[in-house]
Design a protein around this motif. Sequence first.
Motif, PDB file in Angstrom:
ATOM      1  N   ASN A  23      13.506  10.994  52.883  1.00  0.00           N
ATOM      2  CA  ASN A  23      13.231  11.884  51.742  1.00  0.00           C
ATOM      3  C   ASN A  23      11.733  11.963  51.453  1.00  0.00           C
ATOM      4  O   ASN A  23      11.208  13.033  51.108  1.00  0.00           O
ATOM      5  CB  ASN A  23      13.975  11.378  50.499  1.00  0.00           C
ATOM      6  N   LEU A  24      11.069  10.818  51.595  1.00  0.00           N
ATOM      7  CA  LEU A  24       9.627  10.802  51.370  1.00  0.00           C
ATOM      8  C   LEU A  24       8.899  11.653  52.407  1.00  0.00           C
ATOM      9  O   LEU A  24       7.984  12.421  52.080  1.00  0.00           O
ATOM     10  CB  LEU A  24       9.120   9.361  51.411  1.00  0.00           C
ATOM     11  N   MET A  25       9.309  11.537  53.656  1.00  0.00           N
ATOM     12  CA  MET A  25       8.691  12.315  54.731  1.00  0.00           C
ATOM     13  C   MET A  25       8.997  13.801  54.591  1.00  0.00           C
ATOM     14  O   MET A  25       8.192  14.655  54.983  1.00  0.00           O
ATOM     15  CB  MET A  25       9.158  11.801  56.091  1.00  0.00           C
ATOM     16  N   GLN A  26      10.138  14.111  54.040  1.00  0.00           N
ATOM     17  CA  GLN A  26      10.518  15.509  53.857  1.00  0.00           C
ATOM     18  C   GLN A  26       9.590  16.222  52.873  1.00  0.00           C
ATOM     19  O   GLN A  26       9.376  17.428  52.961  1.00  0.00           O
ATOM     20  CB  GLN A  26      11.966  15.595  53.365  1.00  0.00           C
ATOM     21  N   GLN A  27       9.033  15.482  51.952  1.00  0.00           N
ATOM     22  CA  GLN A  27       8.162  16.062  50.934  1.00  0.00           C
ATOM     23  C   GLN A  27       6.715  16.204  51.394  1.00  0.00           C
ATOM     24  O   GLN A  27       5.925  16.866  50.721  1.00  0.00           O
ATOM     25  CB  GLN A  27       8.209  15.190  49.667  1.00  0.00           C
ATOM     26  N   MET A  28       6.348  15.583  52.488  1.00  0.00           N
ATOM     27  CA  MET A  28       4.969  15.665  52.960  1.00  0.00           C
ATOM     28  C   MET A  28       4.849  16.712  54.060  1.00  0.00           C
ATOM     29  O   MET A  28       5.827  17.062  54.717  1.00  0.00           O
ATOM     30  CB  MET A  28       4.503  14.292  53.484  1.00  0.00           C
ATOM     31  N   PRO A  29       3.656  17.266  54.260  1.00  0.00           N
ATOM     32  CA  PRO A  29       3.441  18.230  55.342  1.00  0.00           C
ATOM     33  C   PRO A  29       3.791  17.625  56.699  1.00  0.00           C
ATOM     34  O   PRO A  29       3.602  16.425  56.939  1.00  0.00           O
ATOM     35  CB  PRO A  29       1.946  18.561  55.244  1.00  0.00           C
ATOM     36  N   SER A  30       4.322  18.449  57.580  1.00  0.00           N
ATOM     37  CA  SER A  30       4.804  17.961  58.872  1.00  0.00           C
ATOM     38  C   SER A  30       3.708  17.319  59.715  1.00  0.00           C
ATOM     39  O   SER A  30       3.984  16.417  60.513  1.00  0.00           O
ATOM     40  CB  SER A  30       5.440  19.124  59.655  1.00  0.00           C
ATOM     41  N   GLU A  31       2.446  17.754  59.549  1.00  0.00           N
ATOM     42  CA  GLU A  31       1.378  17.204  60.392  1.00  0.00           C
ATOM     43  C   GLU A  31       1.056  15.752  60.057  1.00  0.00           C
ATOM     44  O   GLU A  31       0.362  15.089  60.827  1.00  0.00           O
ATOM     45  CB  GLU A  31       0.107  18.050  60.280  1.00  0.00           C
ATOM     46  N   TYR A  32       1.551  15.259  58.913  1.00  0.00           N
ATOM     47  CA  TYR A  32       1.267  13.879  58.527  1.00  0.00           C
ATOM     48  C   TYR A  32       2.388  12.911  58.916  1.00  0.00           C
ATOM     49  O   TYR A  32       2.228  11.701  58.752  1.00  0.00           O
ATOM     50  CB  TYR A  32       1.054  13.779  57.011  1.00  0.00           C
ATOM     51  N   ARG A  33       3.525  13.381  59.371  1.00  0.00           N
ATOM     52  CA  ARG A  33       4.693  12.522  59.536  1.00  0.00           C
ATOM     53  C   ARG A  33       4.511  11.492  60.648  1.00  0.00           C
ATOM     54  O   ARG A  33       4.854  10.316  60.470  1.00  0.00           O
ATOM     55  CB  ARG A  33       5.930  13.388  59.789  1.00  0.00           C
ATOM     56  N   ASP A  34       4.001  11.911  61.779  1.00  0.00           N
ATOM     57  CA  ASP A  34       3.776  10.944  62.867  1.00  0.00           C
ATOM     58  C   ASP A  34       2.781   9.873  62.441  1.00  0.00           C
ATOM     59  O   ASP A  34       2.965   8.682  62.736  1.00  0.00           O
ATOM     60  CB  ASP A  34       3.267  11.676  64.108  1.00  0.00           C
ATOM     61  N   ASN A  35       1.724  10.305  61.753  1.00  0.00           N
ATOM     62  CA  ASN A  35       0.735   9.333  61.290  1.00  0.00           C
ATOM     63  C   ASN A  35       1.335   8.357  60.281  1.00  0.00           C
ATOM     64  O   ASN A  35       0.966   7.182  60.250  1.00  0.00           O
ATOM     65  CB  ASN A  35      -0.449  10.062  60.645  1.00  0.00           C
ATOM     66  N   PHE A  36       2.270   8.845  59.468  1.00  0.00           N
ATOM     67  CA  PHE A  36       2.888   7.980  58.469  1.00  0.00           C
ATOM     68  C   PHE A  36       3.656   6.843  59.137  1.00  0.00           C
ATOM     69  O   PHE A  36       3.516   5.671  58.757  1.00  0.00           O
ATOM     70  CB  PHE A  36       3.828   8.795  57.580  1.00  0.00           C
ATOM     71  N   ILE A  37       4.468   7.174  60.141  1.00  0.00           N
ATOM     72  CA  ILE A  37       5.297   6.147  60.778  1.00  0.00           C
ATOM     73  C   ILE A  37       4.432   5.142  61.535  1.00  0.00           C
ATOM     74  O   ILE A  37       4.592   3.918  61.379  1.00  0.00           O
ATOM     75  CB  ILE A  37       6.321   6.799  61.726  1.00  0.00           C
ATOM     76  N   SER A  38       3.502   5.636  62.347  1.00  0.00           N
ATOM     77  CA  SER A  38       2.662   4.717  63.124  1.00  0.00           C
ATOM     78  C   SER A  38       1.765   3.881  62.216  1.00  0.00           C
ATOM     79  O   SER A  38       1.562   2.678  62.440  1.00  0.00           O
ATOM     80  CB  SER A  38       1.821   5.504  64.132  1.00  0.00           C
ATOM     81  N   GLY A  39       1.237   4.509  61.167  1.00  0.00           N
ATOM     82  CA  GLY A  39       0.388   3.773  60.244  1.00  0.00           C
ATOM     83  C   GLY A  39       1.158   2.748  59.429  1.00  0.00           C
ATOM     84  O   GLY A  39       0.628   1.681  59.099  1.00  0.00           O
TER      85      GLY A  39
END
Length: 277
Positions: free
Chosen positions: A107-123
């Motif tokens: 749900n948190l990832m759904q609210q953020m722009p798609s270009e940030y999702r990969d960075n979110f998981i790896s970070g």
Amino acid sequence: MGNQEIAGGISIKMFALGKWLSLIFAFLALLTVIFVAIDLLTLGSSFKTPRFDAQAQQTMIGNLPSQQSNVAQQKEQLGLSKDYGSRIISIISKYDIQNVKMNQIINLMQQMPSEYRDNFISGWSEFVHDGIKYAQKNGVYQAQNTTTSNSIFGGTVTESTADILTRQYINAFSSAMDAAKIDARKDEIKRLSLLGFIVAAVIVFILAMVLPVLVQIEKNTRGLARSAPSSPLAASPLRQPAVSLGSAQIQEALCPKCHAPVTPDDIFCGNCGADLR
């Protein structure tokens, strides 16, 4: 005489064209300054006091306004679960994160722009790993839950060090996205400013090239106007063509008043009576 008139007409037309080009370039420069000034004046804080708008209503109800939108949301959640679910579960299992579930991260990832999702998981994985290593080194690592306040999902819960690090990471990532929006706005303003400077520089360059030409055209036009004779007869009021009669040569003159032919022996003009002495 005809060539001088043509050259003078061309010079005048070129000078008029140059003046119009200068006015057009000046107008474009003025428009650039106005647009850049308006953009600069509209800059300011992007903070807005939250209002109970459509987004707040959606959050309160917990569903999208229509069944069609709800289906689209569910499809997006399924897509995110398919793309990132295994990685999320791997991080939760690896670091024994107990109070953050996969659906919350989705749900948190759904609210953020798609270009940030990969960075979110790896970070996220790197942040928790480095945080646990630092906590163990300094003797503050807690594998078991301790009572603390959870500012992400609300309420008072028990958190382990991995849970605390996850909460810190989510807050830090959200702040980084907000900072990126501000930086993007600044970059846009900088690009507009640089574009304005480029346009101004081009206009100055063109004017610097055109103005000397216009000045020279103006000088040539005035010179042609001054050098042109007032009448065909003004340049040669007395013509004396030579007429050959055998080996002798008789000079024929013209009356200075009426320009009728006279001879050197005439005292008065036979046409108008002018005194030729």
